[in-house]
Design an enzyme around this catalytic site. Structure first.
Site, PDB file in Angstrom:
ATOM      1  N   HIS A 323       0.875  -1.173   0.000  1.00  0.00           N
ATOM      2  CA  HIS A 323       0.000   0.000   0.000  1.00  0.00           C
ATOM      3  C   HIS A 323       0.912   1.223   0.000  1.00  0.00           C
ATOM      4  CE1 HIS A 323      -3.180  -2.724   2.056  1.00  0.00           C
ATOM      5  NE2 HIS A 323      -3.322  -2.746   0.748  1.00  0.00           N
ATOM      6  N   GLU A 326       1.485   3.659   2.963  1.00  0.00           N
ATOM      7  CA  GLU A 326       1.996   3.129   4.229  1.00  0.00           C
ATOM      8  C   GLU A 326       3.516   3.119   4.129  1.00  0.00           C
ATOM      9  OE1 GLU A 326      -0.188  -0.524   4.736  1.00  0.00           O
ATOM     10  OE2 GLU A 326      -2.105   0.531   4.529  1.00  0.00           O
ATOM     11  N   HIS A 461       3.125  -3.139   6.586  1.00  0.00           N
ATOM     12  CA  HIS A 461       1.977  -2.261   6.373  1.00  0.00           C
ATOM     13  C   HIS A 461       2.013  -1.170   7.441  1.00  0.00           C
ATOM     14  CE1 HIS A 461      -0.497  -4.805   3.476  1.00  0.00           C
ATOM     15  NE2 HIS A 461       0.562  -5.552   3.744  1.00  0.00           N
ATOM     16  N   GLU A 553       2.097  -4.702  10.963  1.00  0.00           N
ATOM     17  CA  GLU A 553       1.535  -3.351  10.980  1.00  0.00           C
ATOM     18  C   GLU A 553       2.423  -2.516  11.904  1.00  0.00           C
ATOM     19  OE1 GLU A 553      -1.088  -2.202   9.318  1.00  0.00           O
ATOM     20  OE2 GLU A 553      -1.998  -4.043   8.528  1.00  0.00           O
TER      21      GLU A 553
END
Length: 704
Positions: A323, A326, A461, A553
């Site tokens: 992404h 990110e 991410h 994350e």
């Protein structure tokens, strides 16, 4: 990044109107500041004033008359965000005049904070005032004198409600008793705020102001909504030589790395090339394909013998930027390649050993098109979603073949589930057609996975603080449900290795990012138990190749300001290194032909009691990631007799060597001899004749 934005000061003369729900009353002169590039649909368009209707109530409107065009005033804000979005600002530092309810309290007034699915819970998407008047305010205590330079405003995150603040004032104080308004000369400033829920809008102050407290005072808001906002505040802490204002010391790094956001050209021409030039003996830059717009997907290989797979040496990869918005993972991998180069040259034995024993591949930007879109807007102004998708609008994390449901459907239909393949599941034919919606970035990564026998991986991410492990997709399309793999225990170990050594995740006093409390799960969770993701890279990697992969994350803030990067590096440095070292846990060995001693490719390695097999690489070497314990391992290959061994895995980071030498079956021996045009040896002829006679006798007994 914020320095790329411009501040425009324009004197607006308003006619006499009533002051109902935020409209201006009386003959007054107000100065409005706005980022001309952010307000494409508001008062300004690219820094120019248009005749625009500003809705304040359904009944009353203010018309802004056209004014003579004034010269644009450009000014950089050298001060970074104080940390509402990054959580450096604690909840107790935020106060408000009133709150609609506890879930809409001042602690929720953080830029880009996300709400839960249901409105009305404790984790809503903004601060909302309990009253609708012009005396409402959101207040920040910076804890020490700070040079405030600007505000970034955003509306309420909600799928059910439309709320944002259209204009606002700002006040400053050192004691919360006496407040001074933000002025432009002799006039109090009214700043332009949001025109929708999600677009961040930057306003720079006419003159930076030193204070400890700052208030945002809404003046008008969306006519069908109420006073709700999310914000970030820009400010530089003032020197405090006498330590009158005690604050917790920030972690600092001693590593000399390039801590800034790098666009595409800076990444490839400056940083990656500089690392390769500095450490040419252990690095190699190569590309695996191109994005939709033609940007190359660059990989940095780090190895003591770059460019070559060495027998028995495991292949490891990190992937970031799936992404594009990110951005932290991208910068961490760029920092990591610098760090490994520097420390290898210094003789750091941990790094030297890692480079010697592991072939490392770092892909910092899988979605460079998306990143460039977010980078152009800036770290605080790109919002929550700009740059997430590929140029074609594809979410790359849902773009891999969904092999989970192919396997599960086959298991449901099979009379003997043991005969259903649990690994190396082929890509379905529909996915390979030109009509399939597959991004070129996804195809490039799939080809990369198929070319190199990766053993372990992680993809980075942003937007949360948690490590997720497969499966990412639930069975029967359930929205969320724990859906473990056959290697669930080892995946949980991998996730815990990263999470427990990450300084941000492991901090027991940290607040939740948005609305999920992952600390109750020790900051790890099965991906499908968070939310189902069909077509994820993690699941594809596990089911189509030998590679185990988790998702990390990294931060509540998807695109942290450059000033946050040194702290984020320290948060993740040990995690990055320790996770890579896990590639040496479990079993490894070489599957060879007993007679020729040559490696056997595609031999199947099965661990008894575990419903997931792996295969040997082209040279016959294999790696089976396992937790400590005793294992019964069965290996077989086409044309060979299967072989069973018991292998023990220890708790240290040294794999157990478990080699196999397979014996060809007689039929395979004969096939090979005849294929080469040779004659069967006499003993083979006699053995073959005896075998035929035995079969004939058995057939005769059956006929009787």
């Amino acid at each position: 990044m914020l320095g790329q934005s411009i501040s425009l000061a324009i004197l607006l003369c308003f006619v006499s109107t009533s002051f109902e729900n935020g409209t201006f009353e009386g003959n007054s002169t107000v100065t409005v500041f706005s980022d001309g590039k952010s307000l494409e649909n508001g008062f300004f368009n690219d820094g120019k004033l248009n005749e625009t209707k500003v809705e304040e109530t359904a009944e009353e409107r203010v018309r802004v008359p056209e004014l003579p065009e004034k010269k644009e005033e450009t000014r950089k804000s050298d001060c970074p965000p104080v940390g509402l979005e990054s959580l450096r600002v604690s909840d107790y530092q935020l106060q408000a005049s009133s709150s609609l309810r506890s879930g809409l309290g001042p602690h929720r007034a953080r830029l880009n904070i996300q709400s839960g699915i249901e409105d009305g819970d404790e984790y809503d998407g903004a601060w909302c005032a309990g009253l609708e008047d012009h005396e409402q305010w959101l207040q920040l205590d910076a804890l020490k004198p700070t040079l405030f330079t600007g505000v970034i405003l955003q509306g309420r995150n909600s799928i059910w409600s439309l709320d944002w603040v259209s204009t606002y004032k700002v006040q400053f104080s050192n004691d919360t008793e006496t407040w001074s308004p933000c002025m432009n000369g002799s006039q109090e400033v009214v700043f332009v705020g949001s025109q929708d829920q999600e677009t961040p809008v930057l306003a720079l102050f006419p003159e930076p102001t030193v204070a400890q407290f700052i208030r945002i005072n809404p003046q008008s808001w969306f006519s069908n909504g109420t006073i709700c906002l999310r914000a970030e505040i820009l400010g530089c802490p003032m020197p405090d030589p006498d330590h009158q204002y005690p604050v917790e010391p920030e972690r600092v790094t001693t590593d000399k790395l390039d801590f800034r956001h790098h666009n595409y050209n800076e990444m490839r021409k400056q940083l990656m090339k500089a690392v390769s030039d500095e450490c040419p003996k252990i690095t190699r830059i190569y590309t695996i394909g191109k994005s939709y717009t033609g940007l190359k997907l660059y990989v940095m290989e780090i190895s003591d013998n770059p460019g070559k797979h060495e027998l028995g040496e495991p292949e490891f990869r990190y992937v970031a930027g799936m992404h594009g918005n990110e951005a932290l993972g991208r910068e961490l991998l760029l920092n990591l390649m610098q760090y490994i180069c520097h420390e290898y040259k210094r003789g750091n034995q941990r790094i030297v050993q890692l480079v010697k024993d592991t072939r490392i591949h770092l892909l910092p930007s899988m979605n460079p098109d998306g990143y460039e879109a977010a980078y152009q807007k800036g770290s605080e102004l790109s919002g929550w979603a700009l740059g997430r998708y590929s140029f074609e609008g594809i979410d790359l994390n849902h773009n891999f073949p969904d092999l989970n449901n192919i396997m599960w459907d086959a298991q449901d239909l099979a009379t003997d589930k043991k005969k259903v393949s649990n690994h190396y599941i082929p890509i379905p034919e529909y996915y390979t057609t030109t009509e399939a919606t597959v991004a070129p970035e996804t195809r490039a990564v799939i080809n990369w996975m198929q070319d190199i026998p990766f053993v372990l991986s992680a993809n980075f991410h942003g937007g949360e603080l948690v490590v997720t492990y497969p499966f990412d997709c639930t069975r029967d399309w359930i929205p969320r449900q724990d859906t473990p793999t056959a290697d669930n225990d080892f995946f949980r170990w991998l996730a815990a290795v990263y999470a427990s050594t990450n300084l941000a995740m492991a901090n027991p006093d940290r607040r939740i990012c948005h609305y999920e409390d992952f600390q109750q799960h020790n900051n790890i969770i099965n991906g499908a138990d968070w939310h189902t993701v069909p077509g994820s890279m993690n699941d594809f990697s596990y089911l189509h190749t030998n590679c185990f992969e988790v998702t990390v994350e990294l931060s509540c803030d998807k695109f942290p300001h450059a000033s946050e990067l040194p702290v984020e590096w320290e948060n993740n440095k040990e995690s990055l290194l320790l996770y890579m070292e896990q590639v040496h846990r479990g079993l490894k060995g070489v599957i060879r032909d007993k007679d020729t001693k040559e490696g056997i490719a595609n031999a199947i390695i099965k661990v008894t009691g575990m419903d997931h097999d792996i295969r040997s690489a082209a040279d016959g070497d294999y790696w089976r990631l396992l937790n400590p314990g005793e294992y019964r391992v069965i290996v077989w290959a086409e044309g060979y007799f299967p072989l069973v061994r018991r292998c023990s895995v220890g708790s240290d980071l040294t794999p157990t060597i478990c080699d196999f030498s397979l014996t060809k079956t007689p039929r395979e021996r004969i096939k090979q001899i005849l294929a080469k045009g040779g004659k069967l040896p006499r003993d083979e002829q006699l053995r073959l004749r005896a075998l035929r006679m035995r079969k004939l006798r058995q057939k005769g007994h059956t006929d009787e």
